[in-house]
Design a protein around this motif. Structure first.
Motif, PDB file in Angstrom:
ATOM      1  N   ILE A 110      -1.741  -2.486  -5.159  1.00 41.53           N
ATOM      2  CA  ILE A 110      -2.882  -2.661  -4.249  1.00 41.53           C
ATOM      3  C   ILE A 110      -3.329  -4.119  -4.260  1.00 41.53           C
ATOM      4  O   ILE A 110      -3.597  -4.716  -3.212  1.00 41.53           O
ATOM      5  CB  ILE A 110      -4.052  -1.714  -4.635  1.00 41.53           C
TER       6      ILE A 110
ATOM      7  N   LEU B 126       0.839  -1.199   0.000  1.00 41.96           N
ATOM      8  CA  LEU B 126       0.000   0.000   0.000  1.00 41.96           C
ATOM      9  C   LEU B 126       0.875   1.250   0.000  1.00 41.96           C
ATOM     10  O   LEU B 126       0.551   2.249  -0.661  1.00 41.96           O
ATOM     11  CB  LEU B 126      -0.922   0.012   1.231  1.00 41.96           C
TER      12      LEU B 126
ATOM     13  N   SER C 264      -7.548   0.130   1.402  1.00 44.72           N
ATOM     14  CA  SER C 264      -6.945   0.006   0.072  1.00 44.72           C
ATOM     15  C   SER C 264      -7.938   0.412  -1.007  1.00 44.72           C
ATOM     16  O   SER C 264      -7.563   0.929  -2.060  1.00 44.72           O
ATOM     17  CB  SER C 264      -6.435  -1.425  -0.167  1.00 44.72           C
TER      18      SER C 264
ATOM     19  N   TYR D 211       0.832   4.096  -2.712  1.00 46.01           N
ATOM     20  CA  TYR D 211       0.535   5.471  -2.295  1.00 46.01           C
ATOM     21  C   TYR D 211       1.578   6.449  -2.835  1.00 46.01           C
ATOM     22  O   TYR D 211       1.250   7.541  -3.297  1.00 46.01           O
ATOM     23  CB  TYR D 211       0.479   5.552  -0.759  1.00 46.01           C
TER      24      TYR D 211
ATOM     25  N   GLY E 128      -1.045  -6.233  -2.221  1.00 35.93           N
ATOM     26  CA  GLY E 128      -1.312  -6.018  -0.802  1.00 35.93           C
ATOM     27  C   GLY E 128      -2.531  -6.813  -0.354  1.00 35.93           C
ATOM     28  O   GLY E 128      -2.519  -7.470   0.696  1.00 35.93           O
TER      29      GLY E 128
END
Lengths: 317, 317
Positions: free
Chosen positions: B284, B196, B307, B200, B287
């Motif tokens: 994502i 994540l 997420s 980001y 994750g």
């Protein structure tokens, strides 16, 4: 017994380099390799002195923590002071750049904390964290006070207590603690360290104004020129006739150019140096008083010896 | 349940101010009061989620540690970037000065460590120290790479892994650990946090090049103008015909003035944005895969939700 400990410390610090990410090892290595005086490590080894004759790994680990914190503060200090040279080498800020120096100091701080977490209890790490904060706070205050013509003696003492004496204090405190000495000696050693730190900083400030320019290896009077009021300057300011005091104030505030030779001469004439010397001796005496009832502990004799070294340096000035 | 935790965190951070020395409380208060997004604390609260409905003091304490580390890095970042404004207020470096910002960041770091030593075990403190070092290392690498026209994708990923993903990772790791979840979930949550964090940072870099200038509230294309190669720029450079690629290289190296509108147009024409968006979705997805077998743990559902929020933001760009 000091020498084997200092050698073990050097080996330990060198080993730390490879614990950093590969891309910054060169930078870390450069900042660690300072050939410093290792005062704080010596305080640790003396405070935790045992008579067994073997190198105490816990004390070496603690010395690596405190010395790494100290090196980190030097890296950051040299940015503040815009210093190009430290101990005959380019500072980190000069060799690389300010941004790298800020971040490298942070990485060194972080690694010092990591080393502190290797002890079984949280106490070492907690004490180190509080000391680090106090050192930084002392430095912030000093930065804020630069150019303040009216700084008083109480505030001067407050700043050196935070920025210098605290790390001396915690070195003695934790050294004695790791050696397993009882609470009363730990507190006595801590008090000794604090007074020695105050004495040391007054001495260090004094060498900016008095001493052989060649021997000390730095330009005299930079604290007057850059508006940093230290003990001799504060004493002089408070005793000069008003018109001259006003001139000194304006010099410190950066309003008029500093006539350094004149002020150095004035300090001599007024007998300020002798007074500062006595103030240093007084701090050393207070430190010795704190440990004087512990003569059955060989550690206290070694601490006394280290205080004598400073005493001799000051007496020889 | 998130809101009461965030409110407890705000109260906890405010209480920290008075733990600093009186002289610098104003500065600390200014640097803490940022109205930030609190992403890392949210990750902590979600990773350590329990269904009891009460505020977990350990998670709040951990969130205060991680947020204080993050705030310290922002204070130092703004010095590097010579930024005047952050979130509509003067940065610490601008409001006071660079020296104060360096030292205040240090004091915040130190206090974060102190807060981390309040946990009964050393593990929190050790993990935080290692993360702090990695974050700083990532920042150093980024500083060194500024203006490097040939930076490759692998190095770009390495830097964002260190400077951003590490603190996301440790937030999830320690949140799940403090909640007492078993080792397999702690590791899964940590892997989620890392992916994540990567997603980001790619998103954050993307908003410099794409999006509504008014909505984001910053000037587009500063990364091109200041020679910071991010994912879209690297992709574009590696696909342009040689003569244009060479122009972009010279722009990044600061040899020719940046024609930002032209490069923004080029990025759109070449469909780079869609590709970057897919790279974010891919992180994502990775994750989510890490936590997909833990659906019986409500914490994993909350992490999935967080997420989704990022996914939606990226999809809406």
């Amino acid at each position: 017994m000091l020498q084997p400990h200092l050698e073990a410390l050097d080996a330990c610090l060198e080993q730390q380099v490879e614990k950093f990410e590969p891309e910054i090892r060169e930078h870390v290595s450069y900042s660690i390799d300072t050939g410093g005086k290792r005062i704080r490590p010596s305080l640790i080894f003396f405070s935790g002195w045992n008579s067994e004759g073997s190198v105490d790994k816990n004390l070496v680990q603690l010395a690596a923590v405190v010395e790494t914190v100290h090196l980190a503060t030097l890296v950051h200090d040299d940015i503040m002071d815009e210093a190009d040279i430290r101990r005959n080498r380019a500072t980190v800020a000069k060799k690389y750049n300010n941004a790298t120096a800020v971040l490298l100091g942070d990485a060194l701080f972080s690694h010092a904390v990591y080393l502190a977490t290797q002890f079984p209890t949280n106490e070492v790490c907690r004490e180190i964290a509080v000391s680090m904060r106090q050192v930084c706070t002392g430095e912030i205050l000093q930065t804020m006070q630069r150019g303040d013509p009216d700084l008083d003696m109480e505030t001067y003492f407050r700043v050196i207590d935070l920025k210098t004496a605290e790390l001396f204090r915690v070195s003695c405190h934790l050294g004695a603690m790791l050696a397993g000495f009882d609470r009363s000696y730990i507190e006595a050693a801590a008090a000794f360290g604090r007074h020695l730190g105050i004495a040391y900083q007054i001495y260090d400030d004094m060498t900016d104004l008095f001493g052989s320019q060649e021997k000390i290896g730095k330009t005299l009077g930079t604290d007057i020129a850059t508006g940093k009021p230290t003990m001799p300057i504060i004493l002089m300011r408070d005793r000069l006739p008003e018109s001259e005091a006003q001139e000194l104030r304006e010099t410190l505030a950066g309003k008029i150019e500093a006539d350094v030779p004149r002020w150095l001469e004035k300090l001599k004439e007024m007998g300020i140096f002798e007074e500062v010397r006595q103030a240093i001796f007084e701090e050393i005496r207070k430190g010795r008083e704190a440990i004087e009832h512990f003569e059955d502990n060989p550690s206290s004799l070694h601490l006394r010896t280290i205080s004598q070294l400073l005493w001799n340096q000051v007496a020889a000035l």
